[in-house]
Design a protein around this motif. Structure first.
Motif, PDB file in Angstrom:
ATOM      1  N   PRO A  53      63.661  -7.969 128.331  1.00 39.59           N
ATOM      2  CA  PRO A  53      64.014  -7.232 127.117  1.00 39.59           C
ATOM      3  C   PRO A  53      64.460  -8.224 126.049  1.00 39.59           C
ATOM      4  N   ALA A  54      64.009  -8.028 124.812  1.00 42.25           N
ATOM      5  CA  ALA A  54      64.242  -9.067 123.794  1.00 42.25           C
ATOM      6  C   ALA A  54      65.049  -8.581 122.598  1.00 42.25           C
ATOM      7  N   SER A  55      65.487  -7.338 122.586  1.00 40.01           N
ATOM      8  CA  SER A  55      66.305  -6.882 121.458  1.00 40.01           C
ATOM      9  C   SER A  55      67.720  -6.605 121.961  1.00 40.01           C
ATOM     10  N   PRO A  56      68.728  -6.840 121.113  1.00 35.29           N
ATOM     11  CA  PRO A  56      70.120  -6.659 121.545  1.00 35.29           C
ATOM     12  C   PRO A  56      70.396  -5.289 122.160  1.00 35.29           C
ATOM     13  N   VAL A  57      69.838  -4.220 121.593  1.00 33.82           N
ATOM     14  CA  VAL A  57      70.058  -2.874 122.142  1.00 33.82           C
ATOM     15  C   VAL A  57      69.618  -2.820 123.599  1.00 33.82           C
ATOM     16  N   ASN A  58      68.450  -3.387 123.879  1.00 38.70           N
ATOM     17  CA  ASN A  58      67.894  -3.310 125.232  1.00 38.70           C
ATOM     18  C   ASN A  58      68.546  -4.298 126.193  1.00 38.70           C
ATOM     19  N   TYR A  59      68.751  -5.533 125.743  1.00 33.77           N
ATOM     20  CA  TYR A  59      69.277  -6.494 126.719  1.00 33.77           C
ATOM     21  C   TYR A  59      70.760  -6.301 126.986  1.00 33.77           C
ATOM     22  N   GLN A  60      71.486  -5.635 126.076  1.00 37.70           N
ATOM     23  CA  GLN A  60      72.899  -5.358 126.334  1.00 37.70           C
ATOM     24  C   GLN A  60      73.102  -4.047 127.103  1.00 37.70           C
ATOM     25  N   HIS A  61      72.037  -3.255 127.204  1.00 35.98           N
ATOM     26  CA  HIS A  61      72.107  -1.988 127.940  1.00 35.98           C
ATOM     27  C   HIS A  61      72.382  -2.241 129.424  1.00 35.98           C
ATOM     28  N   ASP A  62      71.736  -3.265 129.978  1.00 39.80           N
ATOM     29  CA  ASP A  62      71.934  -3.630 131.387  1.00 39.80           C
ATOM     30  C   ASP A  62      71.948  -5.155 131.459  1.00 39.80           C
ATOM     31  N   PRO A  63      73.087  -5.772 131.076  1.00 44.81           N
ATOM     32  CA  PRO A  63      73.114  -7.238 130.948  1.00 44.81           C
ATOM     33  C   PRO A  63      72.842  -7.978 132.251  1.00 44.81           C
ATOM     34  N   VAL A  64      73.276  -7.417 133.376  1.00 42.94           N
ATOM     35  CA  VAL A  64      73.029  -8.088 134.661  1.00 42.94           C
ATOM     36  C   VAL A  64      71.530  -8.140 134.946  1.00 42.94           C
ATOM     37  N   GLN A  65      70.857  -7.022 134.706  1.00 49.20           N
ATOM     38  CA  GLN A  65      69.399  -6.975 134.922  1.00 49.20           C
ATOM     39  C   GLN A  65      68.671  -7.920 133.955  1.00 49.20           C
ATOM     40  N   THR A  66      69.207  -8.060 132.740  1.00 49.67           N
ATOM     41  CA  THR A  66      68.605  -8.976 131.758  1.00 49.67           C
ATOM     42  C   THR A  66      68.644 -10.416 132.273  1.00 49.67           C
ATOM     43  N   THR A  67      69.811 -10.828 132.782  1.00 45.49           N
ATOM     44  CA  THR A  67      69.929 -12.187 133.332  1.00 45.49           C
ATOM     45  C   THR A  67      69.018 -12.354 134.541  1.00 45.49           C
ATOM     46  N   LYS A  68      68.994 -11.342 135.409  1.00 40.34           N
ATOM     47  CA  LYS A  68      68.120 -11.402 136.589  1.00 40.34           C
ATOM     48  C   LYS A  68      66.653 -11.548 136.173  1.00 40.34           C
ATOM     49  N   THR A  69      66.252 -10.791 135.166  1.00 42.87           N
ATOM     50  CA  THR A  69      64.856 -10.846 134.718  1.00 42.87           C
ATOM     51  C   THR A  69      64.505 -12.252 134.242  1.00 42.87           C
ATOM     52  N   SER A  70      65.414 -12.858 133.462  1.00 44.09           N
ATOM     53  CA  SER A  70      65.158 -14.214 132.964  1.00 44.09           C
ATOM     54  C   SER A  70      65.142 -15.236 134.095  1.00 44.09           C
ATOM     55  N   VAL A  71      66.154 -15.168 134.972  1.00 47.57           N
ATOM     56  CA  VAL A  71      66.336 -16.230 135.969  1.00 47.57           C
ATOM     57  C   VAL A  71      65.485 -15.984 137.216  1.00 47.57           C
ATOM     58  N   HIS A  72      65.670 -14.830 137.880  1.00 45.74           N
ATOM     59  CA  HIS A  72      64.859 -14.526 139.064  1.00 45.74           C
ATOM     60  C   HIS A  72      63.379 -14.434 138.695  1.00 45.74           C
ATOM     61  N   GLY A  73      63.121 -13.852 137.522  1.00 45.17           N
ATOM     62  CA  GLY A  73      61.725 -13.741 137.064  1.00 45.17           C
ATOM     63  C   GLY A  73      61.082 -15.109 136.912  1.00 45.17           C
ATOM     64  N   ALA A  74      61.834 -16.044 136.315  1.00 43.61           N
ATOM     65  CA  ALA A  74      61.312 -17.413 136.156  1.00 43.61           C
ATOM     66  C   ALA A  74      61.067 -18.057 137.525  1.00 43.61           C
ATOM     67  N   ILE A  75      62.027 -17.897 138.449  1.00 43.14           N
ATOM     68  CA  ILE A  75      61.878 -18.485 139.791  1.00 43.14           C
ATOM     69  C   ILE A  75      60.631 -17.922 140.490  1.00 43.14           C
ATOM     70  N   ASN A  76      60.453 -16.602 140.402  1.00 46.09           N
ATOM     71  CA  ASN A  76      59.299 -15.975 141.074  1.00 46.09           C
ATOM     72  C   ASN A  76      57.971 -16.405 140.459  1.00 46.09           C
ATOM     73  N   MET A  77      57.918 -16.455 139.139  1.00 46.18           N
ATOM     74  CA  MET A  77      56.668 -16.848 138.480  1.00 46.18           C
ATOM     75  C   MET A  77      56.371 -18.333 138.665  1.00 46.18           C
ATOM     76  N   LEU A  78      57.418 -19.155 138.640  1.00 52.66           N
ATOM     77  CA  LEU A  78      57.216 -20.594 138.896  1.00 52.66           C
ATOM     78  C   LEU A  78      56.787 -20.830 140.345  1.00 52.66           C
ATOM     79  N   GLY A  79      57.335 -20.030 141.258  1.00 54.87           N
ATOM     80  CA  GLY A  79      56.914 -20.119 142.659  1.00 54.87           C
ATOM     81  C   GLY A  79      55.441 -19.781 142.816  1.00 54.87           C
ATOM     82  N   LEU A  80      55.003 -18.751 142.075  1.00 51.32           N
ATOM     83  CA  LEU A  80      53.592 -18.360 142.100  1.00 51.32           C
ATOM     84  C   LEU A  80      52.718 -19.484 141.516  1.00 51.32           C
TER      85      LEU A  80
END
Length: 317
Positions: free
Chosen positions: A78-105
């Motif tokens: 999510p890239a807008s403040p309304v969306n990324y602040q709605h679920d901040p933990v999920q936002t961090t997970k998406t950036s970090v875990h998402g990067a790890i998973n895609m880099l692993g692929l």
């Protein structure tokens, strides 16, 4: 015609992702579009459903994924403040875990991978305009930190995978971008002002409206993505992609009123915490390395965006 590739676009049903899918399909590639619809929208890709070179998978990048592709564009977040602040933990997970998973692929497939990073890695900058060498001025514990620090950590991961595993990476730092398919309620300044002006509602300006932003039209940005992805392997980035034309928020509001013929009035409210005062890219590196610079002026891009929102709002009535 260039070699036809199979390409994965995460966040492919989002604003930028859907435009990227369009561009890649038009170039003759096969596209796998991945999205969990947290902020993406089926409407953005419905015109591609049924195209034999387009495939959609509903999936969350915070979970591993096993596919066979030749390139990966990682846009999921999510890239807008309304969306990324709605679920901040999920936002961090998406950036970090998402990067790890895609880099692993990418590591398993030995393929090139693109990261959609952000100008938010610069925080509220004390250097103006921002060059890629600037390390930023970011609050690590504020309401915007989930996004800012998540994206900073993702960049760290990309460069560590590059150094440790020799993965071919491409990191783009995206500045404010606008155009059709933005979400009308995503809290971003262009969509806010255009929708408020079309409805005749008061236009909300945070602070005095003297803070500046630079607005890049989506087609220009996608051109930058493709050029960066196809650049020589020693070009890793990070590389700023945005429009260096700088406007105050108040100027943008007045332009939205003028171009929509609206009777909206300006209304002023308090500035949110950690809201950057200035944001302007130095794109010297993109010009030199990619031969890229934006060429769609703000008025022309706004006219296209206004037409999109006008149609969207009339369908809802």
């Amino acid at each position: 015609m260039a070699h036809q590739k199979s390409i994965l676009v995460t966040g492919g049903a989002g604003f930028l992702g859907s435009h990227l899918c369009d561009r890649l399909i038009a170039q003759g590639h096969e596209v796998i579009c991945l999205d969990n619809f947290f902020t993406g929208n089926k409407r953005n890709i419905e015109h591609l459903i049924g195209n034999p070179r387009f495939e959609f998978i509903r999936h969350d990048v915070t979970f591993p994924l096993y596919l066979e592709v030749e390139e990966i564009y990682n846009l999921a977040c999510p890239a807008s403040p309304v969306n990324y602040q709605h679920d901040p933990v999920q936002t961090t997970k998406t950036s970090v875990h998402g990067a790890i998973n895609m880099l692993g692929l990418a590591k398993r497939l030995r393929c090139r991978i693109f990261q959609a990073s952000t100008s938010e890695v610069y925080g509220d900058p004390s250097v103006h305009p921002q060059t890629e060498g600037y390390w930023g001025n970011v609050n690590p514990i504020g309401p915007r930190s989930c996004y800012d620090e998540g994206k900073r950590c993702a960049e760290t991961l990309f460069f560590d995978y590059h150094r440790q595993h020799n993965i071919e990476i491409k990191v783009a730092r995206i500045f404010n971008t606008y155009g059709p398919r933005m979400h009308p309620n995503d809290g971003r300044v262009v969509s806010n002002f255009v929708v408020q002006a079309l409805k005749g509602d008061p236009i909300t300006i945070y602070g005095e409206g003297k803070q500046t932003r630079s607005f890049c039209y989506v087609d220009d940005l996608i051109e930058g993505f493709v050029r960066l992805m196809n650049s020589p392997s020693d070009v890793t980035g990070p590389i700023n992609l945005g429009n260096p034309g700088e406007f105050t928020i108040k100027e943008l509001a007045e332009l939205a009123i003028e171009m929509t013929g609206s009777k909206s009035k300006l209304t002023y409210v308090a500035l949110p915490q950690d809201d950057p005062q200035q944001r302007q890219p130095d794109i010297s590196l993109a010009k030199k390395t990619l031969g890229w610079e934006p060429n769609i002026p703000l008025r022309e891009g706004l006219a296209r965006t206004i037409r999109y929102f006008d149609k969207l709002l009339s369908e809802k009535d």
